[in-house]
Design an enzyme around this catalytic site. Structure first.
Site: not given
Ligand code: DGL
Length: 270
Positions: A7-8, A39-40, A71-72, A194-195
């Site tokens: 994950d990020s 990451y978003g 998810n990103t 988003c996790t």
């Molecule tokens: N938790 C991540 C997701 O599921 C990314 C969140 C992020 O880093 O912006 O999208």
């Protein structure tokens, strides 16, 4: 034997917790790219570069299978990685498909043509990069017809969670739900895409109301991983130790992770 969970940042811990409960005998290597979260708000190229660097490190740590519990990264980088980058003896899987199979009442691997499903109005809450990618709508269109999706990019929520500011995260969630409801007043299902969001799932549910079914990924991904490993046990890999790696400050990340999971978690530098 080890399976990688990427994950990020801290959000993938929601997935890690569920897979550890479902598969207690499997060692996991968790990688949080906390130095580069969120990451978003990044470009697809940037997300691709960061994700491939992290996944290479997880291959080195003995993983043959890595789940992008982000998810990103799944939306912006996974397809390109699978097409050009993943070595033949390794697998990298994302988190969208198990979620969409649950939403569209499909069994794993059911590739029959798209059909009508019970849900008609779906609210998607995700990061700006995931919303921009339209990956959710694309995967959904392979499986269902007649589903109206309204996506809400939830700016700021991931940063607030990473900083441990849950009061701000909750206020932002309420305002994103209000914004969604102005576009789609009566969703019948909502997807937390988003996790990080399961950490504030109750706030989503309260703001949406009890009649909205909220789909969140952790348990769906755990079931689908258990099913995959039963069919492909050789993908468990050679690593034997559960490890928590971060690109951020290990002490700070361990403290937050311990707070979220309510059990001691010790990260080391990736
Ligand atoms: N938790 C991540 C997701 O599921 C990314 C969140 C992020 O880093 O912006 O999208």
């Amino acid at each position: 034997m080890a399976v990688g969970i990427f994950d990020s940042g801290l959000g993938g811990l929601t997935v890690l917790d569920a897979v550890q409960k479902r598969l207690p005998e499997v060692p996991f290597v968790y990688f949080g790219d906390n130095a580069h979260t969120p990451y978003g708000v990044r470009t697809p190229d940037d997300i691709y570069d960061l994700t491939t660097a992290a996944v290479s490190r997880m291959f080195e740590a003995g993983c043959d299978l890595v789940i992008l519990a982000c998810n990103t990264a799944s939306a912006a980088a996974l397809r390109r990685m699978q097409e050009n980058w993943v070595p033949k003896d390794k697998r990298v899987l994302g988190v969208f498909v198990p979620l969409i199979e649950a939403l569209t009442e499909r069994q794993w691997g059911d590739n029959s043509p798209p059909r009508e499903v019970a849900v008609k109005h779906v609210a998607l809450f995700a990061t700006p990069a995931t919303v921009r990618s339209r990956a959710f709508q694309r995967e959904l269109a392979f499986r269902a017809v007649g589903v109206d999706v309204e996506a809400q990019a939830c700016g700021g929520v991931v940063d607030a969670i990473e900083e441990g500011d849950l009061i701000l995260a909750e206020a932002l969630v309420r305002s994103h739900v209000d914004a969604l409801k102005r576009k789609m007043p009566e969703p019948d299902a909502a997807v937390l895409g988003c996790t990080h969001y399961p950490l504030v799932q109750q706030v989503f549910q309260d703001a949406l109301g009890p009649e909205v079914k909220v789909f969140s990924q952790a348990n769906l991904v755990a079931e689908s991983l258990a099913d995959y490993l039963a069919r492909r046990p050789e993908m468990i890999g050679v690593g034997k130790e559960t490890m928590y790696l971060t690109t951020g400050n290990p002490k700070k990340v361990s403290d937050r992770a311990t707070q979220f999971l309510r059990r001691p978690v010790a990260f080391t530098a990736a």
